[in-house]
Design a protein around this motif. Structure first.
Motif, PDB file in Angstrom:
ATOM      1  N   ALA A   1       6.609  -0.044   3.890  1.00 46.98           N
ATOM      2  CA  ALA A   1       5.691   0.841   3.166  1.00 46.98           C
ATOM      3  C   ALA A   1       5.360   0.256   1.792  1.00 46.98           C
ATOM      4  O   ALA A   1       4.220   0.351   1.322  1.00 46.98           O
ATOM      5  N   LEU A   2       6.347  -0.352   1.146  1.00 46.21           N
ATOM      6  CA  LEU A   2       6.097  -1.008  -0.145  1.00 46.21           C
ATOM      7  C   LEU A   2       5.132  -2.186   0.025  1.00 46.21           C
ATOM      8  O   LEU A   2       4.258  -2.396  -0.816  1.00 46.21           O
ATOM      9  N   ALA A   3       5.278  -2.930   1.111  1.00 47.22           N
ATOM     10  CA  ALA A   3       4.381  -4.053   1.380  1.00 47.22           C
ATOM     11  C   ALA A   3       2.950  -3.558   1.580  1.00 47.22           C
ATOM     12  O   ALA A   3       2.002  -4.134   1.030  1.00 47.22           O
ATOM     13  N   LYS A   4       2.779  -2.475   2.322  1.00 51.98           N
ATOM     14  CA  LYS A   4       1.437  -1.906   2.525  1.00 51.98           C
ATOM     15  C   LYS A   4       0.851  -1.419   1.201  1.00 51.98           C
ATOM     16  O   LYS A   4      -0.341  -1.598   0.932  1.00 51.98           O
ATOM     17  N   GLN A   5       1.693  -0.803   0.382  1.00 55.16           N
ATOM     18  CA  GLN A   5       1.236  -0.327  -0.928  1.00 55.16           C
ATOM     19  C   GLN A   5       0.792  -1.504  -1.792  1.00 55.16           C
ATOM     20  O   GLN A   5      -0.237  -1.447  -2.461  1.00 55.16           O
ATOM     21  N   ALA A   6       1.545  -2.593  -1.764  1.00 56.67           N
ATOM     22  CA  ALA A   6       1.189  -3.786  -2.540  1.00 56.67           C
ATOM     23  C   ALA A   6      -0.139  -4.358  -2.065  1.00 56.67           C
ATOM     24  O   ALA A   6      -1.008  -4.703  -2.880  1.00 56.67           O
ATOM     25  N   GLU A   7      -0.306  -4.466  -0.760  1.00 53.30           N
ATOM     26  CA  GLU A   7      -1.557  -5.003  -0.217  1.00 53.30           C
ATOM     27  C   GLU A   7      -2.747  -4.138  -0.629  1.00 53.30           C
ATOM     28  O   GLU A   7      -3.801  -4.654  -1.002  1.00 53.30           O
ATOM     29  N   TYR A   8      -2.578  -2.834  -0.587  1.00 54.12           N
ATOM     30  CA  TYR A   8      -3.643  -1.901  -0.987  1.00 54.12           C
ATOM     31  C   TYR A   8      -3.998  -2.087  -2.464  1.00 54.12           C
ATOM     32  O   TYR A   8      -5.172  -2.211  -2.827  1.00 54.12           O
ATOM     33  N   LEU A   9      -2.971  -2.120  -3.303  1.00 50.88           N
ATOM     34  CA  LEU A   9      -3.210  -2.259  -4.743  1.00 50.88           C
ATOM     35  C   LEU A   9      -3.790  -3.630  -5.087  1.00 50.88           C
ATOM     36  O   LEU A   9      -4.691  -3.740  -5.927  1.00 50.88           O
ATOM     37  N   HIS A  10      -3.317  -4.673  -4.442  1.00 50.35           N
ATOM     38  CA  HIS A  10      -3.858  -6.014  -4.692  1.00 50.35           C
ATOM     39  C   HIS A  10      -5.329  -6.086  -4.295  1.00 50.35           C
ATOM     40  O   HIS A  10      -6.129  -6.726  -4.985  1.00 50.35           O
ATOM     41  N   ALA A  11      -5.707  -5.425  -3.204  1.00 55.30           N
ATOM     42  CA  ALA A  11      -7.106  -5.407  -2.765  1.00 55.30           C
ATOM     43  C   ALA A  11      -7.997  -4.717  -3.789  1.00 55.30           C
ATOM     44  O   ALA A  11      -9.185  -5.025  -3.899  1.00 55.30           O
ATOM     45  N   ARG A  12      -7.413  -3.806  -4.571  1.00 53.10           N
ATOM     46  CA  ARG A  12      -8.145  -3.113  -5.640  1.00 53.10           C
ATOM     47  C   ARG A  12      -8.094  -3.885  -6.960  1.00 53.10           C
ATOM     48  O   ARG A  12      -8.583  -3.399  -7.973  1.00 53.10           O
ATOM     49  N   GLY A  13      -7.435  -5.043  -6.936  1.00 56.37           N
ATOM     50  CA  GLY A  13      -7.320  -5.850  -8.140  1.00 56.37           C
ATOM     51  C   GLY A  13      -6.197  -5.433  -9.069  1.00 56.37           C
ATOM     52  O   GLY A  13      -6.144  -5.856 -10.222  1.00 56.37           O
ATOM     53  N   GLU A  14      -5.292  -4.604  -8.574  1.00 51.27           N
ATOM     54  CA  GLU A  14      -4.181  -4.113  -9.393  1.00 51.27           C
ATOM     55  C   GLU A  14      -2.919  -4.927  -9.122  1.00 51.27           C
ATOM     56  O   GLU A  14      -2.708  -5.446  -8.033  1.00 51.27           O
ATOM     57  N   SER A  15      -2.079  -5.009 -10.129  1.00 55.43           N
ATOM     58  CA  SER A  15      -0.807  -5.718 -10.009  1.00 55.43           C
ATOM     59  C   SER A  15       0.214  -4.831  -9.308  1.00 55.43           C
ATOM     60  O   SER A  15       0.261  -3.621  -9.533  1.00 55.43           O
ATOM     61  N   TYR A  16       1.027  -5.426  -8.458  1.00 55.46           N
ATOM     62  CA  TYR A  16       2.151  -4.713  -7.858  1.00 55.46           C
ATOM     63  C   TYR A  16       3.169  -5.725  -7.380  1.00 55.46           C
ATOM     64  O   TYR A  16       3.006  -6.364  -6.344  1.00 55.46           O
ATOM     65  N   LYS A  17       4.204  -5.900  -8.190  1.00 58.48           N
ATOM     66  CA  LYS A  17       5.311  -6.791  -7.835  1.00 58.48           C
ATOM     67  C   LYS A  17       6.609  -6.114  -8.240  1.00 58.48           C
ATOM     68  O   LYS A  17       6.673  -5.402  -9.242  1.00 58.48           O
ATOM     69  N   LEU A  18       7.629  -6.387  -7.466  1.00 54.57           N
ATOM     70  CA  LEU A  18       8.933  -5.765  -7.674  1.00 54.57           C
ATOM     71  C   LEU A  18      10.004  -6.807  -7.931  1.00 54.57           C
ATOM     72  O   LEU A  18       9.887  -7.952  -7.496  1.00 54.57           O
ATOM     73  N   ASN A  19      11.044  -6.387  -8.599  1.00 56.61           N
ATOM     74  CA  ASN A  19      12.265  -7.171  -8.721  1.00 56.61           C
ATOM     75  C   ASN A  19      13.193  -6.615  -7.643  1.00 56.61           C
ATOM     76  O   ASN A  19      13.500  -5.427  -7.639  1.00 56.61           O
ATOM     77  N   VAL A  20      13.592  -7.460  -6.713  1.00 51.74           N
ATOM     78  CA  VAL A  20      14.341  -7.016  -5.546  1.00 51.74           C
ATOM     79  C   VAL A  20      15.771  -7.545  -5.603  1.00 51.74           C
ATOM     80  O   VAL A  20      15.997  -8.749  -5.704  1.00 51.74           O
ATOM     81  N   LEU A  21      16.724  -6.621  -5.529  1.00 47.94           N
ATOM     82  CA  LEU A  21      18.142  -6.965  -5.514  1.00 47.94           C
ATOM     83  C   LEU A  21      18.721  -6.656  -4.132  1.00 47.94           C
ATOM     84  O   LEU A  21      18.498  -5.576  -3.594  1.00 47.94           O
ATOM     85  N   ALA A  22      19.448  -7.597  -3.579  1.00 49.65           N
ATOM     86  CA  ALA A  22      20.190  -7.375  -2.341  1.00 49.65           C
ATOM     87  C   ALA A  22      21.274  -8.442  -2.290  1.00 49.65           C
ATOM     88  O   ALA A  22      21.002  -9.611  -2.530  1.00 49.65           O
ATOM     89  N   GLY A  23      22.476  -8.041  -1.998  1.00 46.71           N
ATOM     90  CA  GLY A  23      23.582  -8.976  -2.046  1.00 46.71           C
ATOM     91  C   GLY A  23      23.747  -9.847  -0.818  1.00 46.71           C
ATOM     92  O   GLY A  23      24.396 -10.869  -0.865  1.00 46.71           O
ATOM     93  N   ALA A  24      23.136  -9.434   0.281  1.00 46.16           N
ATOM     94  CA  ALA A  24      23.310 -10.183   1.521  1.00 46.16           C
ATOM     95  C   ALA A  24      21.962 -10.338   2.209  1.00 46.16           C
ATOM     96  O   ALA A  24      20.964  -9.781   1.764  1.00 46.16           O
ATOM     97  N   SER A  25      21.949 -11.067   3.308  1.00 42.34           N
ATOM     98  CA  SER A  25      20.688 -11.270   4.017  1.00 42.34           C
ATOM     99  C   SER A  25      20.147  -9.929   4.508  1.00 42.34           C
ATOM    100  O   SER A  25      20.895  -9.021   4.836  1.00 42.34           O
ATOM    101  N   THR A  26      18.830  -9.828   4.532  1.00 40.10           N
ATOM    102  CA  THR A  26      18.208  -8.555   4.883  1.00 40.10           C
ATOM    103  C   THR A  26      17.280  -8.636   6.076  1.00 40.10           C
ATOM    104  O   THR A  26      17.042  -7.657   6.735  1.00 40.10           O
ATOM    105  N   GLY A  27      16.683  -9.774   6.335  1.00 38.79           N
ATOM    106  CA  GLY A  27      15.813  -9.926   7.489  1.00 38.79           C
ATOM    107  C   GLY A  27      14.343  -9.766   7.185  1.00 38.79           C
ATOM    108  O   GLY A  27      13.926  -9.554   6.059  1.00 38.79           O
ATOM    109  N   LYS A  28      13.551  -9.853   8.260  1.00 39.36           N
ATOM    110  CA  LYS A  28      12.097  -9.853   8.147  1.00 39.36           C
ATOM    111  C   LYS A  28      11.537  -8.534   7.635  1.00 39.36           C
ATOM    112  O   LYS A  28      10.518  -8.512   6.958  1.00 39.36           O
ATOM    113  N   SER A  29      12.172  -7.436   7.974  1.00 40.29           N
ATOM    114  CA  SER A  29      11.639  -6.130   7.589  1.00 40.29           C
ATOM    115  C   SER A  29      11.619  -5.933   6.078  1.00 40.29           C
ATOM    116  O   SER A  29      10.838  -5.141   5.570  1.00 40.29           O
TER     117      SER A  29
END
Length: 123
Positions: A42-70
């Motif tokens: 859902a965050l990826a879809k939100q980013a794509e939507y905002l980027h298409a509108r010319g808006e910035s949307y980037k996150l700082n992502v923390l995870a201690g272990a592997s997470t996978g494609k999702s």
């Protein structure tokens, strides 16, 4: 007796809408089996939507272990990651890190909590 829920239930899209540009988001999981799936997508879809509108949307992502494609692959593909901290195993994310499109700090998962509490990882 049925007790009322302490917290409202949100859809993944509703939860994603509460996370703004430049937020730091921590995810749990240990391999793709235990990693978050619906919120990162859902965050990826939100980013794509905002980027298409010319808006910035980037996150700082923390995870201690592997997470996978999702999580890592979906967010990296949507250009939704500014900084990724902790072990990762996504080919798409690794390419963006190597191309210096995403900041990356590789650390053992035991170091994440104390580093985050100290402040520098959240920025």
């Amino acid at each position: 007796m049925i007790t009322p829920k302490a917290y409202p239930e949100l859809t993944a899209e509703e939860a994603a809408s509460l996370i703004s540009d430049n937020s730091t988001v921590g995810f749990s999981g240990f391999t793709s089996a235990g990693a978050a799936k619906s919120i990162p997508r859902a965050l990826a879809k939100q980013a794509e939507y905002l980027h298409a509108r010319g808006e910035s949307y980037k996150l700082n992502v923390l995870a201690g272990a592997s997470t996978g494609k999702s999580l890592d692959s979906a967010l990296a593909k949507a250009d939704a990651i500014h900084k990724r901290i902790g072990y990762q195993s996504s080919k798409i994310l690794r390419q963006k890190i190597n191309n210096e499109e995403i900041e990356f700090i590789d650390t053992h998962l035991s170091h994440l909590p104390k580093w985050y509490k100290a402040g520098p990882l959240a920025r």
